[in-house]
Design a protein around this motif. Structure first.
Motif, short mmCIF file in Angstrom:
data_model
loop_
_atom_site.label_atom_id
_atom_site.label_comp_id
_atom_site.label_asym_id
_atom_site.label_seq_id
_atom_site.Cartn_x
_atom_site.Cartn_y
_atom_site.Cartn_z
N UNK A 74 -11.08 5.91 -15.28
CA UNK A 74 -10.15 5.12 -16.01
C UNK A 74 -10.17 5.24 -17.05
N UNK A 75 -9.86 6.33 -17.46
CA UNK A 75 -9.13 7.70 -18.20
C UNK A 75 -7.73 8.09 -18.12
N UNK A 76 -7.50 8.07 -17.25
CA UNK A 76 -6.68 8.62 -16.29
C UNK A 76 -5.07 8.41 -16.92
N UNK A 77 -3.84 8.46 -17.11
CA UNK A 77 -2.65 8.21 -17.29
C UNK A 77 -2.45 7.41 -16.03
N UNK A 78 -2.63 7.37 -14.97
CA UNK A 78 -1.96 6.01 -14.11
C UNK A 78 -2.47 4.74 -13.82
N UNK A 79 -4.03 4.79 -14.07
CA UNK A 79 -5.05 3.96 -14.34
C UNK A 79 -4.51 3.55 -15.35
N UNK A 80 -4.24 4.17 -16.66
CA UNK A 80 -3.74 3.72 -17.93
C UNK A 80 -2.17 2.22 -17.71
N UNK A 81 -1.35 3.46 -17.79
CA UNK A 81 -0.02 3.27 -17.32
C UNK A 81 0.20 1.97 -15.95
N UNK A 82 0.10 2.59 -15.12
CA UNK A 82 -0.16 1.43 -14.34
C UNK A 82 -0.80 -0.28 -13.61
N UNK A 83 -2.30 0.40 -14.30
CA UNK A 83 -2.99 -0.93 -14.69
C UNK A 83 -3.10 -1.75 -15.84
N UNK A 84 -3.81 -0.94 -16.80
CA UNK A 84 -4.42 -1.50 -17.71
C UNK A 84 -3.12 -1.98 -18.58
N UNK A 85 -1.85 -1.61 -18.88
CA UNK A 85 -0.88 -1.35 -19.76
C UNK A 85 0.28 -2.76 -18.78
N UNK A 133 0.95 -1.45 -0.13
CA UNK A 133 0.27 -0.15 -0.12
C UNK A 133 1.04 1.61 0.04
N UNK A 134 0.50 2.02 -0.85
CA UNK A 134 1.79 3.52 -1.36
C UNK A 134 1.03 4.33 -1.25
N UNK A 135 1.36 5.63 -0.41
CA UNK A 135 0.87 6.55 -1.03
C UNK A 135 2.08 7.25 -0.91
N UNK A 136 2.61 8.94 -1.70
CA UNK A 136 2.94 9.38 -2.53
C UNK A 136 2.25 11.06 -2.35
N UNK A 137 2.78 12.18 -1.73
CA UNK A 137 2.07 12.98 -1.77
C UNK A 137 3.66 14.80 -1.57
N UNK A 138 2.90 15.75 -2.17
CA UNK A 138 3.13 16.87 -2.61
C UNK A 138 2.69 17.98 -1.77
N UNK A 139 3.60 18.97 -1.35
CA UNK A 139 2.27 19.82 -0.75
C UNK A 139 2.21 20.44 -1.59
N UNK A 140 1.58 21.23 -1.50
CA UNK A 140 0.88 22.35 -2.93
C UNK A 140 -0.18 23.46 -2.23
N UNK A 141 -1.19 23.48 -3.25
CA UNK A 141 -2.02 24.61 -2.39
C UNK A 141 -3.48 24.99 -1.61
N UNK A 142 -3.28 26.34 -1.21
CA UNK A 142 -4.31 26.37 -0.27
C UNK A 142 -5.47 27.27 -1.44
N UNK A 194 -6.53 -0.25 -7.33
CA UNK A 194 -6.19 0.61 -7.31
C UNK A 194 -5.56 1.78 -7.55
N UNK A 195 -5.11 2.34 -7.93
CA UNK A 195 -4.64 3.49 -7.96
C UNK A 195 -5.35 4.93 -8.83
N UNK A 196 -5.18 5.88 -8.57
CA UNK A 196 -5.93 7.54 -8.68
C UNK A 196 -4.44 8.09 -7.53
N UNK A 197 -5.64 9.39 -7.70
CA UNK A 197 -4.42 10.62 -7.46
C UNK A 197 -6.03 11.60 -6.94
#
Length: 414
Positions: free
Chosen positions: A269-280, A240-249, A286-289
């Motif tokens: 399901x049309x997002x980049x991470x879903x397609x690269x990590x899961x579909x391809x 189980x992985x969570x990645x984070x970056x400080x963002x904006x208010x 489960x992956x998302x942002x």
């Protein structure tokens, strides 16, 4: 049609007339959350939220509170967040006034019986145990600690088992009297209603409420300058992985560009991470942002449940996809996610619960209600250049945080 009224005690009332609906939704927001707490009483805001359902002077049995709404077919619930606490119900419009009466009874006349406090103390500790036992939730909690050390954002909204164990009834009542005051409360009602009738009812039910003073929260400024990593070994079937970056208010000019960036990366399901990590590659199910915006800061996050022997490959691909957003976004791709966000928002505008919550969040965060159309115009104005620039600005490797829970050793990527 939106109408607004501020009572003499500072309580703000917003109504949104939706004549085509049979329902009315009420959202009562208090500008207090975990960021308003001192460390020794961490979790007290969440504790109070629980206790307001445990009986009032007129309804000493908690069952009476839930039945008032549920016997009409309605729903009653609440949530504590970092900067606010929300109490809400959705009911058939005929029961609007009795629902208003109930909510104001709860926030002003709850009993806080010692036995109820002790019982709920154990319930909350079990809630915290549940977070600790769930690998996905634990990964997110560890990421918060990693990103926001020694701040309220770095701990569970419910506090810790140690603080919850020792919060006293006196501390609960003092916190309540400080923060549950007219100047810190917003009531948002949406549905088939009349503004004047809502105002009259709220005036009657809050006539004894003091104005008080809003309490400001300590500002958080991210000073991170190097990558951070935390792993926790668990004998699980996934990493189980969570990645984070400080963002904006919330009010940052980059907000909507960041939102669109996160949608491109991991929304649906049309997002980049879903397609690269899961579909391809089949490296995750489960992956998302996602993105979080607070009063003064925010975060950009990626989450995934990864194949336990190929997690390093998956993380490398995720980082590669984040980097690709810094220079490779097509106009057509941006237009697709704009259409996605626009369509989903428009569909939600038929729901009184969503409209009530939208107006409440706008008022709580900026004391100004921005209509959905205003926000959609800002989103439409975002360019490809805007999105690539925020990717370059915020998703830098020296501000990356990675939290992992599972059967993991040392990560060679860090």
């Amino acid at each position: 049609m939106i109408q607004e009224t501020t009572l003499a005690n500072g309580l703000r009332i917003i109504t949104d007339f939706m004549p085509y609906t049979l329902s009315t939704s009420i959202s009562l927001g208090v500008q207090v959350g975990s960021r308003h707490e001192h460390d020794n009483i961490a979790g007290v805001a969440h504790f109070i939220e629980h206790l307001l359902f445990k009986g009032t002077k007129d309804m000493p049995d908690p069952l009476q509170i839930s039945e008032t709404i549920e016997q009409t077919g309605g729903t009653l619930n609440a949530a504590t967040e970092h900067e606010s606490t929300i109490y809400w119900c959705k009911i058939v419009s005929d029961f609007t006034e009795q629902s208003l009466k109930l909510l104001f009874d709860m926030i002003q006349n709850s009993l806080f019986k010692p036995q109820s406090i002790e019982l709920e103390r154990h319930v909350i500790i079990e809630e915290l145990n549940g977070v600790n036992d769930d690998p996905s939730s634990k990964t997110e909690a560890n990421l918060d600690e990693l990103m926001w050390p020694a701040t309220a954002l770095g701990r569970d909204i419910a506090g810790t088992k140690e603080t919850v164990k020792y919060i006293s009834r006196e501390e609960i009542l003092n916190f309540l009297s400080t923060h549950y005051v007219g100047s810190s409360i917003v009531l948002s009602v949406a549905g088939n209603l009349k503004h004047d009738q809502v105002v009259d009812a709220v005036h009657r039910y809050s006539s004894k409420m003091s104005t008080g003073e809003k309490v400001e929260i300590p500002e958080i400024i991210s000073t991170q300058s190097s990558r951070r990593f935390r792993s926790e070994y668990r004998d699980t079937e996934q990493i189980h992985m969570s990645m984070g970056f400080p963002g904006v208010s919330r009010g940052d000019p980059d907000r909507y560009a960041v939102d669109l960036l996160c949608t491109i990366l991991g929304e649906g399901m049309s997002s980049r991470l879903f397609n690269e990590i899961r579909e391809k590659r089949g490296l995750a199910y489960d992956i998302g942002s996602g993105v979080l915006h607070f009063d003064d800061i925010g975060s950009i996050q990626v989450f995934a449940g990864l194949h336990k022997t190929k997690y390093e490959e998956a993380i490398a691909v995720i980082i590669s996809e984040l980097d690709r957003c810094k220079y490779d976004i097509a106009e057509s791709e941006l237009n697709k996610v704009k259409s996605l966000i626009t369509g989903r928002l428009k569909l939600r505008l038929e729901d009184t619960r969503f409209v009530s919550g939208w107006n409440l969040s706008q008022e709580l965060s900026s004391s100004e209600i921005r209509r959905p159309g205003d926000v959609l115009r800002d989103i439409e104005a975002v360019t490809v250049s805007d999105v690539t620039k925020v990717a370059q600005k915020y998703m830098t490797h020296d501000r990356m945080n990675i939290s992992i829970v599972g059967p993991v050793g040392k990560l060679s990527l860090i």
